[in-house]
Write a protein that holds these residues in place. Structure first.
Motif, PDB file in Angstrom:
ATOM      1  N   GLU A 109      47.546  40.152  44.990  1.00  0.00           N
ATOM      2  CA  GLU A 109      48.069  40.987  43.916  1.00  0.00           C
ATOM      3  C   GLU A 109      46.978  41.934  43.415  1.00  0.00           C
ATOM      4  N   ARG A 110      47.376  43.146  43.098  1.00  0.00           N
ATOM      5  CA  ARG A 110      46.426  44.132  42.598  1.00  0.00           C
ATOM      6  C   ARG A 110      46.323  43.977  41.079  1.00  0.00           C
ATOM      7  N   VAL A 111      45.110  43.797  40.606  1.00  0.00           N
ATOM      8  CA  VAL A 111      44.875  43.565  39.179  1.00  0.00           C
ATOM      9  C   VAL A 111      43.847  44.579  38.686  1.00  0.00           C
ATOM     10  N   ALA A 112      44.139  45.181  37.523  1.00  0.00           N
ATOM     11  CA  ALA A 112      43.200  46.120  36.909  1.00  0.00           C
ATOM     12  C   ALA A 112      43.380  46.073  35.397  1.00  0.00           C
ATOM     13  N   TYR A 120      39.620  52.852  33.658  1.00  0.00           N
ATOM     14  CA  TYR A 120      39.601  51.555  34.325  1.00  0.00           C
ATOM     15  C   TYR A 120      38.306  50.828  33.961  1.00  0.00           C
ATOM     16  N   HIS A 123      38.795  45.973  37.978  1.00  0.00           N
ATOM     17  CA  HIS A 123      39.777  45.978  39.067  1.00  0.00           C
ATOM     18  C   HIS A 123      39.322  44.963  40.111  1.00  0.00           C
ATOM     19  N   ASN A 124      40.252  44.406  40.850  1.00  0.00           N
ATOM     20  CA  ASN A 124      39.881  43.460  41.903  1.00  0.00           C
ATOM     21  C   ASN A 124      39.894  44.148  43.270  1.00  0.00           C
ATOM     22  N   PHE A 127      43.151  45.759  44.483  1.00  0.00           N
ATOM     23  CA  PHE A 127      43.495  47.014  43.820  1.00  0.00           C
ATOM     24  C   PHE A 127      42.805  48.190  44.503  1.00  0.00           C
ATOM     25  N   ARG A 128      41.500  48.069  44.728  1.00  0.00           N
ATOM     26  CA  ARG A 128      40.799  49.209  45.347  1.00  0.00           C
ATOM     27  C   ARG A 128      41.153  49.351  46.819  1.00  0.00           C
ATOM     28  N   VAL A 186      55.468  46.351  39.642  1.00  0.00           N
ATOM     29  CA  VAL A 186      54.334  46.595  38.754  1.00  0.00           C
ATOM     30  C   VAL A 186      54.652  46.083  37.351  1.00  0.00           C
ATOM     31  N   HIS A 202      46.609  45.261  31.032  1.00  0.00           N
ATOM     32  CA  HIS A 202      46.383  44.832  32.405  1.00  0.00           C
ATOM     33  C   HIS A 202      47.485  45.404  33.305  1.00  0.00           C
ATOM     34  N   ALA A 205      50.157  44.451  40.089  1.00  0.00           N
ATOM     35  CA  ALA A 205      51.036  45.058  41.091  1.00  0.00           C
ATOM     36  C   ALA A 205      51.158  44.122  42.289  1.00  0.00           C
TER      37      ALA A 205
END
Length: 520
Positions: A109-112, A120, A123-124, A127-128, A186, A202, A205
């Motif tokens: 999962e994308r985390v920011a 920002y 971010h993990n 995410f990038r 999202v 937060h 996604a």
């Protein structure tokens, strides 16, 4: 400077020497001279003054010593307390290091995290990697700079709502460099400081692209849909296959971070049983000039803040879904809305044709006993079924159209209305409406937001509105954010509008006698 220090060091000794010398002179004057009484009295006064001065200096020195000792003791206690707190913090960080590593490096999962300036701050890796950027191209940079003007514009309404303390959930299509498209679910979860103010939000996604969906499009896809309405009517689909265990682990970590507990299911169930939720509402206003139509209201739900562990509005929905508590939560909402409507009817403060829209979770639609529960509550409080309208999302109707149609049929037998929400978010198919017999069609905010700039979205809204009128459905535009959009919707003869440009959510308990009398 050295002379001053030397003086302070020998000062007390000089005072003592002066007193002794004065006493010696006085004794000598009395016993060995013929001084008169006045001279002896004068010398005695000098001696007493010297003694008092010495006593004063001694007392001041003792008081200074005590004060310095107290200060040193206080500093020592403070240092010890800080050492204990630092040790505890180090232990906490050490215990959570593996979980933080899981979020930072392992989770798919994308985390920011975005602060109130739109930058920002965290971010993990997922995410990038999803954006195909390096860390320095994200950290500290504004969302518009990272995502581009077009994508940021599509998210602007969701970002604004998140910074106002609302949880937003929507689906978005991301076009990859290869030309393929991926579908993302999202969520924006606001973060609150100790004073209750929003400090940022937060972004979570999840890639919900089904197997076989990732392929090069035969023609350019429609622009990525912008955010939908906050609430549990846009729940993210489950991730199939091996991602189920990972998804469950992610929700567990999320629940612990948000609630400060690792038993989120018990916490939410206790909140339901103890009436710790609060109902809010957002106005749905008729657009026709001098319309005789009543204003309606969509019901929203929030969990009361709990000391330092504040749960953001709506953040408990994915947790309630995981633990199978959505039918319980929907029952709580229905019961309390009906009870509130009954109290307003007794006071004569509710306009009879005002309707309260309630979002239905997919699990509740599958619950065969829910329509009987609604019927029982309406009878218990003496409220007509026409006061309620149950919303079924376009995505639920797509995946479980048979069950949704049966749910709608039984709810209509209670006298209640049916609305189809989120229409036009993914695809436009009026075939889905057969058998539903919905009275209201909610046009998704993703296409409402851009009707002033995008000719395609304007054409979609125009066509949806005309077809809906043809089959006898009233239309409601979601995410209406400005007077200009209101004017355009009125020109298109859309029936109702809802959004921050119309009204912000307010506690249902405060609505009172304003029902049916508010102005935009």
């Amino acid at each position: 400077m050295r002379g001053r220090k030397l003086f302070h060091a020998v000062g007390p000794y000089l005072s003592a020497v002066a007193v002794v010398a004065t006493a010696a002179i006085l004794i000598f004057a009395i016993y060995f001279t013929q001084l008169n009484l006045q001279w002896i009295t004068f010398l005695t006064g000098v001696l007493v003054a010297a003694i008092l001065s010495l006593v004063g200096r001694t007392s001041h020195a003792q008081w200074t010593l005590l004060r310095r000792s107290a200060q040193l003791s206080s500093v020592k206690e403070k240092l010890e307390r800080e050492s204990r707190l630092r040790k505890k913090a180090e232990e906490t960080i050490a215990s959570g290091k593996s979980r933080l590593h899981l979020i930072d490096e392992v989770m798919s999962e994308r985390v920011a995290f975005v602060d109130t300036d739109g930058r920002y701050r965290y971010h993990n890796r997922a995410f990038r990697d999803g954006l195909n950027l390096r860390p320095e191209q994200i950290d500290g940079r504004r969302m518009r700079e990272v995502l581009g003007a077009k994508v940021h514009g599509e998210m602007a309404a969701a970002v604004r709502q998140s910074l106002e303390g609302r949880t937003v959930r929507y689906e978005q299509t991301q076009k990859m460099p290869s030309g393929a498209s991926r579908r993302l679910s999202v969520q924006h979860l606001p973060q609150f400081g100790g004073d209750g103010k929003v400090t940022g939000f937060h972004i979570l996604a999840t890639d919900v692209t089904e197997q076989g969906e990732v392929s090069l499009p035969a023609e350019p896809p429609f622009p990525a849909p912008a955010p939908g309405r906050a609430g549990h009517d846009t729940a993210a689909p489950n991730v199939a296959g091996d991602g189920v265990a990972e998804q469950d682990m992610f929700v567990d970590l999320l629940s612990e971070q948000i609630t400060g507990r690792n038993d989120a299911g018990s916490r939410i169930m206790a909140a339901i049983e103890n009436d710790e939720f609060r109902l809010f509402c957002q106005r749905i206003t008729p657009l026709a000039v001098n319309s005789a139509e009543a204003e309606h209201y969509e019901i929203l739900i929030r969990l009361m803040e709990e000391e330092e562990n504040m749960m953001p509005p709506g953040a408990f929905f994915p947790l309630a879904e995981k633990y199978g508590l959505m039918p319980h939560l929907d029952r709580w909402v229905v019961q309390h809305v009906i009870e509130w409507v009954s109290s307003q009817d007794l006071r004569g403060t509710r306009r009879e044709d005002s309707i309260f829209f309630i979002n239905m979770a997919g699990a509740t639609i599958h619950d065969p006993e829910f329509p009987d529960f609604v019927r029982g509550q309406l009878q218990k409080y003496g409220v007509p079924g026409a006061a309620l309208c149950f919303e079924i999302t376009d995505s639920e109707l797509t995946s479980t159209d048979v069950k949704a149609a049966e749910f709608a049929r039984q709810i209509r037998q209670c006298g209640c209305r049916i609305a189809l929400s989120g229409f036009g978010r993914d695809r436009i198919s009026f075939e889905l409406l057969h058998g539903l017999q919905a009275e209201f069609l909610k046009i998704d905010g993703s296409i409402i937001l851009d009707i002033l700039r995008d000719r395609v979205d304007l054409a979609k809204v125009t066509a949806i509105n005309r077809v809906a009128k043809t089959i006898g459905m009233k239309t409601i535009a979601e995410f209406v954010e400005s007077d200009e959009i209101v004017a355009k919707l009125r020109e298109l003869t859309v029936d109702f509008a809802q959004g921050f440009g119309i009204s912000r959510p307010r506690p249902l308990a405060e609505l009172g006698s304003f029902i049916g009398t508010e102005v935009g």
